[in-house]
Design an enzyme around this catalytic site. Sequence first.
Site, PDB file in Angstrom:
ATOM      1  N   ASP A   1       0.832  -1.202   0.000  1.00  0.00           N
ATOM      2  CA  ASP A   1       0.000   0.000   0.000  1.00  0.00           C
ATOM      3  C   ASP A   1       0.871   1.257   0.000  1.00  0.00           C
ATOM      4  OD1 ASP A   1      -2.410   1.298  -0.109  1.00  0.00           O
ATOM      5  OD2 ASP A   1      -2.901   1.049   2.015  1.00  0.00           O
TER       6      ASP A   1
ATOM      7  N   ASP B   1      -5.908  -6.728  -1.561  1.00  0.00           N
ATOM      8  CA  ASP B   1      -5.775  -7.539  -2.757  1.00  0.00           C
ATOM      9  C   ASP B   1      -7.133  -7.983  -3.282  1.00  0.00           C
ATOM     10  OD1 ASP B   1      -3.592  -8.126  -4.210  1.00  0.00           O
ATOM     11  OD2 ASP B   1      -3.567 -10.227  -3.635  1.00  0.00           O
TER      12      ASP B   1
HETATM   13  P1  ATP Z   1      -6.112   4.300   3.310  1.00  0.00           P
HETATM   14  O1  ATP Z   1      -7.139   3.991   4.301  1.00  0.00           O
HETATM   15  O2  ATP Z   1      -6.600   4.197   1.909  1.00  0.00           O
HETATM   16  O3  ATP Z   1      -4.866   3.508   3.538  1.00  0.00           O
HETATM   17  P2  ATP Z   1      -4.844   6.601   4.519  1.00  0.00           P
HETATM   18  O4  ATP Z   1      -3.437   6.097   4.540  1.00  0.00           O
HETATM   19  O5  ATP Z   1      -4.994   8.091   4.283  1.00  0.00           O
HETATM   20  O6  ATP Z   1      -5.711   5.862   3.441  1.00  0.00           O
HETATM   21  P3  ATP Z   1      -5.038   6.004   7.321  1.00  0.00           P
HETATM   22  O7  ATP Z   1      -3.860   5.127   7.288  1.00  0.00           O
HETATM   23  O8  ATP Z   1      -6.204   5.581   8.139  1.00  0.00           O
HETATM   24  O9  ATP Z   1      -5.589   6.245   5.853  1.00  0.00           O
HETATM   25  O10 ATP Z   1      -4.532   7.429   7.813  1.00  0.00           O
HETATM   26  C1  ATP Z   1      -5.360   8.557   7.801  1.00  0.00           C
HETATM   27  C2  ATP Z   1      -4.493   9.800   7.877  1.00  0.00           C
HETATM   28  O11 ATP Z   1      -3.944   9.886   9.190  1.00  0.00           O
HETATM   29  C3  ATP Z   1      -3.285   9.760   6.946  1.00  0.00           C
HETATM   30  O12 ATP Z   1      -3.617  10.353   5.726  1.00  0.00           O
HETATM   31  C4  ATP Z   1      -2.232  10.548   7.688  1.00  0.00           C
HETATM   32  O13 ATP Z   1      -2.283  11.897   7.297  1.00  0.00           O
HETATM   33  C5  ATP Z   1      -2.636  10.441   9.139  1.00  0.00           C
HETATM   34  N1  ATP Z   1      -1.740   9.569   9.916  1.00  0.00           N
HETATM   35  C6  ATP Z   1      -1.720   8.228   9.918  1.00  0.00           C
HETATM   36  N2  ATP Z   1      -0.792   7.746  10.760  1.00  0.00           N
HETATM   37  C7  ATP Z   1      -0.197   8.831  11.323  1.00  0.00           C
HETATM   38  C8  ATP Z   1       0.882   9.013  12.277  1.00  0.00           C
HETATM   39  N3  ATP Z   1       1.519   7.973  12.823  1.00  0.00           N
HETATM   40  N4  ATP Z   1       1.239  10.270  12.587  1.00  0.00           N
HETATM   41  C9  ATP Z   1       0.598  11.337  12.041  1.00  0.00           C
HETATM   42  N5  ATP Z   1      -0.394  11.233  11.131  1.00  0.00           N
HETATM   43  C10 ATP Z   1      -0.801  10.004  10.770  1.00  0.00           C
END
Ligand code: ATP
Length: 371
Positions: free
Chosen positions: A199, A226
Amino acid sequence: MAEPQGNSSNQMNQAEKRRQLKLSFGSSGGGYGSGSSYQPFVEKFRMCQSIQSTGKLQVSPTLVYDFTSDDLQDLGEIGRGAFGTVNKMVHRTSNTVMAVKRIRSTVDEKEQKQLLMDLEVVMKSNECPCIVQFYGALFKEGDCWICMELMDTSLDKFYKFIYEKLNQRIPECILGKITVATVTALNYLKEKLAIIHRDVKPSNILLDKRGNIKLCDFGISGQLVDSIARTRDAGCRPYMAPERIDPHRARGYDVRSDVWSLGITLMEVATGHFPYPKWNSVFDQLNQVVQGDPPRLSPNDNGNHFTMEFVNFVNTCLIKEETQRPKYSKLLEHEFIVRSDQESVDVAHYVSNILDSMANNGATMFTMNQP
Ligand code: ATP
Ligand code: MG
């Protein structure tokens, strides 16, 4: 999850690596972060889906706490993804501020297993400086709470702010450091943990004002992602390689699918826009990604000027035929990586300045540009 596909000796190597990993989980000392208490954690997940569980929180190599969700104070939502939300929280006892990713409880048993595998991986990855640190996890009412290092922003929010609000571009030397960190993290995951990320995209590359660039979310559910890829929801996964979304292909894939996603990611953050035109339907997407020519970065793109090394690196990642696409060992030898790795760049200074502008613009770093 991502057992790489390949010939039988390769599969044996992967199986052996997994076996060794499992063994090392049982034998090392000190809390979830280092793996010793992993087994009880797994058991709790399997047996107590509806009961609030206690977890171990390892906030530093020597500080480990038992904790429940009551010990965490919610400081607000950071972001939201397809599988749940991420909140900023503070662990009151240790005063540790962290990011807590809560994954919805609607996942079925197969997906839960996948989640466990991902957690297992995260627990083993704390030694790589290019991977977001994992503190621990617990379950509440069936939801999985994953506690990790809080970073200041993600690359998607960061680049959009630079292009859309500041009308600027990310300098190539910064793109170089982002590339080195991401390839180093991906290579570490593959070589040390025998997994494929699945991802890779801007929202899973995080930055902080100290200049750290770290990869997170090792395909929170690679299996799930997937299966989504093979259904009508393929449109949710625009970074996927042609071989992953091709409905006529039953074969699995290897790290080179992540190399493609890296290429799309780099092209997007280098130019300020997603490299494909807007898809109106999944059919459109399949047609363009699977049937069409791959995106190509050019040295002069809409006022951007890139070196041939960078252009060549991105276009190499975007070789459509996966067997021709390089793996990490080759990429790490690429002159763009070698040059970028050696270059002295004040990433902290650059990132802090942008973060300050984001704050001054009234845009919280965490809530801008949410989908
Ligand atoms: P998807 O669900 O399609 O993977 P995504 O990566 O945007 O998309 P999440 O992984 O749920 O979804 O994260 C949401 C948002 O939270 C991210 O876009 C990021 O900006 C923020 N984020 C995630 N992890 C952290 C972290 N450890 N520190 C700061 N911000 C974070
Ligand atoms: Mg994410």
